[in-house]
Scaffold this motif. Sequence first.
Motif, PDB file in Angstrom:
ATOM      1  N   ALA A  96       3.603 -23.218  45.004  1.00  0.00           N
ATOM      2  CA  ALA A  96       3.226 -22.041  44.324  1.00  0.00           C
ATOM      3  C   ALA A  96       2.125 -21.835  43.525  1.00  0.00           C
ATOM      4  CB  ALA A  96       4.480 -21.390  43.608  1.00  0.00           C
ATOM      5  N   GLU A  97       1.871 -23.155  43.011  1.00  0.00           N
ATOM      6  CA  GLU A  97       0.673 -23.351  42.075  1.00  0.00           C
ATOM      7  C   GLU A  97      -0.568 -23.302  43.247  1.00  0.00           C
ATOM      8  OE1 GLU A  97      -1.386 -26.464  38.996  1.00  0.00           O
ATOM      9  OE2 GLU A  97       0.975 -26.184  39.018  1.00  0.00           O
ATOM     10  N   GLN A  98      -0.561 -23.800  44.274  1.00  0.00           N
ATOM     11  CA  GLN A  98      -1.452 -23.882  45.295  1.00  0.00           C
ATOM     12  C   GLN A  98      -1.800 -22.638  45.667  1.00  0.00           C
ATOM     13  OE1 GLN A  98       0.119 -26.927  48.097  1.00  0.00           O
ATOM     14  NE2 GLN A  98      -2.124 -27.696  48.274  1.00  0.00           N
ATOM     15  N   LYS A 495      10.410 -16.766  46.922  1.00  0.00           N
ATOM     16  CA  LYS A 495      10.014 -15.021  47.476  1.00  0.00           C
ATOM     17  C   LYS A 495       8.496 -15.495  47.497  1.00  0.00           C
ATOM     18  CE  LYS A 495      14.006 -12.888  47.908  1.00  0.00           C
ATOM     19  NZ  LYS A 495      14.320 -12.438  49.241  1.00  0.00           N
ATOM     20  N   LEU A 496       8.014 -15.774  46.230  1.00  0.00           N
ATOM     21  CA  LEU A 496       6.405 -15.986  46.233  1.00  0.00           C
ATOM     22  C   LEU A 496       5.899 -17.020  47.475  1.00  0.00           C
ATOM     23  CD1 LEU A 496       6.072 -16.298  42.518  1.00  0.00           C
ATOM     24  CD2 LEU A 496       5.727 -14.276  43.788  1.00  0.00           C
ATOM     25  N   ASN A 518       8.824  -7.000  50.963  1.00  0.00           N
ATOM     26  CA  ASN A 518       8.491  -7.985  50.323  1.00  0.00           C
ATOM     27  C   ASN A 518       8.101  -7.967  49.055  1.00  0.00           C
ATOM     28  OD1 ASN A 518       8.372 -11.220  51.241  1.00  0.00           O
ATOM     29  ND2 ASN A 518       6.636 -11.069  50.105  1.00  0.00           N
ATOM     30  N   ALA A 519       7.042  -6.893  48.693  1.00  0.00           N
ATOM     31  CA  ALA A 519       6.753  -6.920  47.441  1.00  0.00           C
ATOM     32  C   ALA A 519       8.088  -6.322  46.528  1.00  0.00           C
ATOM     33  CB  ALA A 519       5.696  -5.639  47.339  1.00  0.00           C
ATOM     34  N   TYR A 520       8.932  -5.573  47.033  1.00  0.00           N
ATOM     35  CA  TYR A 520      10.031  -4.821  46.382  1.00  0.00           C
ATOM     36  C   TYR A 520      11.007  -6.369  46.133  1.00  0.00           C
ATOM     37  CZ  TYR A 520      14.703  -2.868  45.825  1.00  0.00           C
ATOM     38  OH  TYR A 520      15.840  -2.659  45.142  1.00  0.00           O
ATOM     39  N   GLN A 521      11.245  -7.172  47.049  1.00  0.00           N
ATOM     40  CA  GLN A 521      12.085  -8.402  46.899  1.00  0.00           C
ATOM     41  C   GLN A 521      11.616  -9.217  45.757  1.00  0.00           C
ATOM     42  OE1 GLN A 521      15.020  -8.528  48.158  1.00  0.00           O
ATOM     43  NE2 GLN A 521      14.761  -6.799  49.476  1.00  0.00           N
ATOM     44  N   ILE A 522      10.169  -9.297  45.701  1.00  0.00           N
ATOM     45  CA  ILE A 522       9.748 -10.154  44.733  1.00  0.00           C
ATOM     46  C   ILE A 522       9.927  -9.287  43.175  1.00  0.00           C
ATOM     47  CG2 ILE A 522       7.561 -10.820  43.660  1.00  0.00           C
ATOM     48  CD1 ILE A 522       6.386 -11.261  46.159  1.00  0.00           C
TER      49      ILE A 522
END
Length: 573
Positions: A96-98, A495-496, A518-522
């Motif tokens: 995720a940081e990458q 999710k991210l 996908n934006a909604y799920q995030i």
Amino acid sequence: MKLLTDLLTAIFETAFLNCGYDKTLGKVVVSGRPDLCQFQCNGAFTGAKLYRKSPLSIADDVSALIKPDGMISKIEVMAPGFINITINDGFLLHYAEQIFHDKYKGIPQTEAPETIILDYGNPNVAKPLHVGHLRSAIIGEALKRIIISTGRKAIGDVHLGDWGLPIGLVLAEMEEKYADRIPPITADLLNELYPLASKRSRADEAFLEKARTITAELQKGSIKYMDTWRKMVSVSVRDIRKTFDRLHVSFDYWYGESDSSKYVPQLLQILSEKNLLVPSEGAQVVDVSCESDKAPVPPAIVIKSNGSEGYVTTDIATILQRQQDFKPDRIWYVVDFRQNLHFTQVFRTAQKADLIPASTELTHLCFGTVNGKDGKPFKTRDGGIMQLSELLDTVVNCSYEKLRNTDDIDMNFKKETAEKIGIAAIKFGDLINHYSKDCVFDIDKFMASEGKTGVYLLYTVARINSILKRIDSFDLTAPHSYGIYSQSERELLLKLALSGNAFINAYNEKSPNIICENAYQIAVAFSKFYHENHIMSESDGQKKASWLALCIYTKDMLQKHLDTLAIDTVELM
């Protein structure tokens, strides 16, 4: 960066191969049962048919070769042959940081350069944009940005309707009404003349024939009409740009049918040399029927009996122009479903004439109509076709009314904020559905602060902004996570981490709704994380830093999604 699923697939392909099985059976997918595991490999089922062994036996063989390591924390074989996979928290955090530091946000870039032309917007000169233009514009813009996000070259062309009979109708109406004393041409004048001319042409055959004659003369370069036509185009384009700008819709080229008209002589020569052009009732046509057609496909009329060019002609010539100028690998047309037959004729003619290589993809992405809650085409209160600017104003005014009594937003920014919220509501409300479906315009649903709405997405970003503004001693440019402290964090991070998959799927399926979903799920995952963890009051320094980092990662990824949909975020709501 490589997708998580691709990294896992590489591990399992090696394991299948080392067990003596086909490596392609090692494909890893996101789990359909997140309550059981994060990822799955289901290749054992296909392998059972190929190697005449039970799926469970194959799954056991493969899983025995893969030991938990820095990436994988657990592998579990479940009857009748599923291989369930869970990855390490440490690896997930690092990944995720990458993504946060990756300029492509974890979206794999194509290795083979491609050029894709998108034909969308399709406004007509001398006619105002109406509600029917909304979908072509915003779907096309989202697709263009999705293409660019994968490292491909996208070229957007508005393809103005500036050369056909509607122009002839307006010129004929001007001539009848003003003779040689034509007033200054304005958008209001054109918006007044076209409806009159269109209505008159349906009742007056002589007037219609005059408009057809004027159209043919204009297309032959008549000095009598060219100057007025140029003024009409200039005024219309300025007016059209204003509305498209509000939607954050832009084009690389503002070519019109008139631009492709220059290629018609070359097109006619090619069609003649290939013996494709045949006379028919005074016109010249190309037979595009196929034995496999389930319904009759009439010939493409290239030159009408009066010598004028039709939409089929200019669209075929446009393909010739695009091939010579850009050599595209694909051309996508974002035009409503009523033009299906038209594009069948255009594509078949271009392919029969070898205007493009056989490998060039021509695709009509046909979308549905904008309807009201009653399921009928969206109209004004008096039953007329609603102008697009009027539709946008209606939603923005609704947004402003909701913000009027909000104390958190400075009065000077309320109108600007209302504009962004209203436009986001319209665009997300449309794009969340697959483009092939009709869009039901429901202002109450679009403006809802909960559910799959643009307002909910903007609110999530604004909530994160509010959290980060209250932090003094934290470097927002270099967030770092020290661990995962709850299941809600793990779910949000996953999710991210899987957002790159969403972008690649959206490109492959030509479907902006995948980005919306996908934006909604995030946003939903963030809401759960936010409500379960008290970020501001947390006393553990490392835990608080990790949670703030997750807030930053989430905001960054949501903004990537919304930017791809051409939706602006707001600071406060």
